[in-house]
Enzyme design. Sequence first.
Site, PDB file in Angstrom:
ATOM      1  N   ASP A 140       1.124  -0.019   3.301  1.00  0.00           N
ATOM      2  CA  ASP A 140       0.546  -0.261   1.971  1.00  0.00           C
ATOM      3  C   ASP A 140       1.586  -0.100   0.855  1.00  0.00           C
ATOM      4  O   ASP A 140       1.234  -0.115  -0.320  1.00  0.00           O
ATOM      5  CB  ASP A 140      -0.638   0.701   1.731  1.00  0.00           C
ATOM      6  CG  ASP A 140      -0.206   2.179   1.785  1.00  0.00           C
ATOM      7  OD1 ASP A 140       0.981   2.451   2.085  1.00  0.00           O
ATOM      8  OD2 ASP A 140      -1.053   3.050   1.520  1.00  0.00           O
ATOM      9  N   HIS A 142       3.543   2.570   0.365  1.00  0.00           N
ATOM     10  CA  HIS A 142       3.817   3.929  -0.117  1.00  0.00           C
ATOM     11  C   HIS A 142       5.227   4.382   0.268  1.00  0.00           C
ATOM     12  O   HIS A 142       5.791   3.926   1.251  1.00  0.00           O
ATOM     13  CB  HIS A 142       2.749   4.934   0.352  1.00  0.00           C
ATOM     14  CG  HIS A 142       2.783   5.297   1.805  1.00  0.00           C
ATOM     15  ND1 HIS A 142       1.654   5.629   2.525  1.00  0.00           N
ATOM     16  CD2 HIS A 142       3.807   5.402   2.705  1.00  0.00           C
ATOM     17  CE1 HIS A 142       1.995   5.931   3.762  1.00  0.00           C
ATOM     18  NE2 HIS A 142       3.283   5.796   3.898  1.00  0.00           N
TER      19      HIS A 142
HETATM   20  P1  PGA Z   1       6.282   5.033   9.957  1.00  0.00           P
HETATM   21  O1  PGA Z   1       5.770   5.572   8.544  1.00  0.00           O
HETATM   22  O2  PGA Z   1       7.755   5.228   9.962  1.00  0.00           O
HETATM   23  O3  PGA Z   1       5.583   5.891  10.976  1.00  0.00           O
HETATM   24  O4  PGA Z   1       5.891   3.606  10.039  1.00  0.00           O
HETATM   25  C1  PGA Z   1       6.493   5.295   7.391  1.00  0.00           C
HETATM   26  C2  PGA Z   1       5.787   5.848   6.177  1.00  0.00           C
HETATM   27  O5  PGA Z   1       4.567   5.985   6.184  1.00  0.00           O
HETATM   28  O6  PGA Z   1       6.484   6.117   5.188  1.00  0.00           O
END
Ligand code: PGA
Length: 261
Positions: A140, A142
């Site tokens: 999303d 973030h």
């Molecule tokens: P992920 O999460 O590396 O597990 O995809 C990244 C994040 O949410 O910043």
Amino acid sequence: MRVVILKSSDDVAEFAANIVTGLVNARAEAKKPCVLGLATGGTPLGLYRQLVDRCAQGKISFRGVTTFNLDEYVGVPPEHVQSYHYYMHDSLFKHVDFDENANHIPKTWNCNLTESAEAYEKAIKEHGGIDLQILGIGTDGHIGFNEVGSSLGSRTRLKTLTRQTRLDNARFFSIEEEVPRMALTMGIATILESRAIVLMATGKSKASAIAGCVEGPVSANNPSSSLQLHPNVTIVLDEEAASLLKHQEYYRDSEAVRHSL
Ligand code: PGA
């Protein structure tokens, strides 16, 4: 923004590891302190594996390096296998040679959360700020747990996780209901004060968030787009994460020219 598009997630990990190694070694040589901002999640695991290997081979030492993690869940004790305290200890800290008390992660257990957030900001300042912040990105958009609608001026604080983030992170828990609803996270303004930022992203699920981060308008609707305001950001991507970027050809050209200098 420097946008680096590489073939695989291993290449992304190696590229980020080279940046970290270069900085840590340069600071050690100059006998100056070094402050790293660290991230959790699936994406930086390859980077941490590289750093552990390099430390074992004597190519990097973390003596004199201080770290600040981006965030921690609320409602999960530090010894819980899904806490970010546990994650960091398990994937990096216990394998390398950090000094005692060099590693900081927001405290969210048995404490006043507002005071904890203020203390975290203060500790970062007292250490002279973050030299290099490592970031992942949520599907999303973030960064840290700065979810959609996060103020671009936000500081370390309590944040409610979006349903999308909880779904994305459910893979680490036995059931979705176990995924915490809140986290203490560095704010966008906190992150933007880092002197350099490296954002890593791999896989197709990140392509849309990355397009918004690099080529979208600067908007709290995609908090990662705030990085466009920072003068020293490197976005390191595998081909899948880069697949929705309109100007891929230009980014590749820029890297080729940089290497020809
Ligand atoms: P992920 O999460 O590396 O597990 O995809 C990244 C994040 O949410 O910043």
